[in-house]
Scaffold this motif. Sequence first.
Motif: not given
Length: 238
Positions: A140-160
């Motif tokens: 909920d944007p009224k509460i905020g996501s951890n992304h909104n505080f710069g404390c969360a990350i979305d990612l994956t892994v790539v191979d060689e």
Amino acid sequence: MRAFKVFFSIAFFSVCFTSGQAQHAKNQPEKNISPTEKKILDQGLVNIQTVNPDILIELKYATADNFMKRNVYGDLTHAYLQPEMAKKLSQASVILQRTKPGFKLLVYDAARPNSVQYKLWDALDDLKIPVRQKTQYVADPKIGSNHNFGCAIDLTVVDEKGQPLDMGTKYDFFGPLAYPRSEQEMLKQGKLTSKQIANRNILRKAMTQAGFTVNTTEWWHFDGMSKKQARARYGIIK
């Protein structure tokens, strides 16, 4: 002797100049930044790639390759985190490359302005997501996501070869197939393979050893601290 002194002076100047150029190149991502990114930097966040250039960036919300099918980041094209979060992520990268040489982290999302959080929240209505389930996918944007505080990350892994590992779903997939907590059930039902779960564990191992925590409904999302801690320590990114 005089010729040697002249040669030494020229060589010394050349080294200093080259060093200065290298330092300038290292700081280049911070030059000519957009107004949005300047605001983020002014709040004390750092560009991930200035902390560790081995980490790859592909911000999904700066493209149309996301659940909304449109670019909602505009002039935000680099990935930012709070300094301690960026340090943890750099450590995760080192851990990954130590255990899987040639593999790299690929960031899909990092610090996110709260204004964008409202766009993600409203977009769920277009997908006919029931109100009671909305917070399962977008904070909920009224509460905020951890992304909104710069404390969360979305990612994956790539191979060689630079190819993302098969994680069983795409980024932003809504449903149990993306839930870490449902992996064994999905495996029994034949909807996930052992290899796909093993690939997720490669990412999880590096991230958790660096101090991140797993999100139970998104294989790609990791938190560097609780939302309560993030709110107490940092201001929300507008």
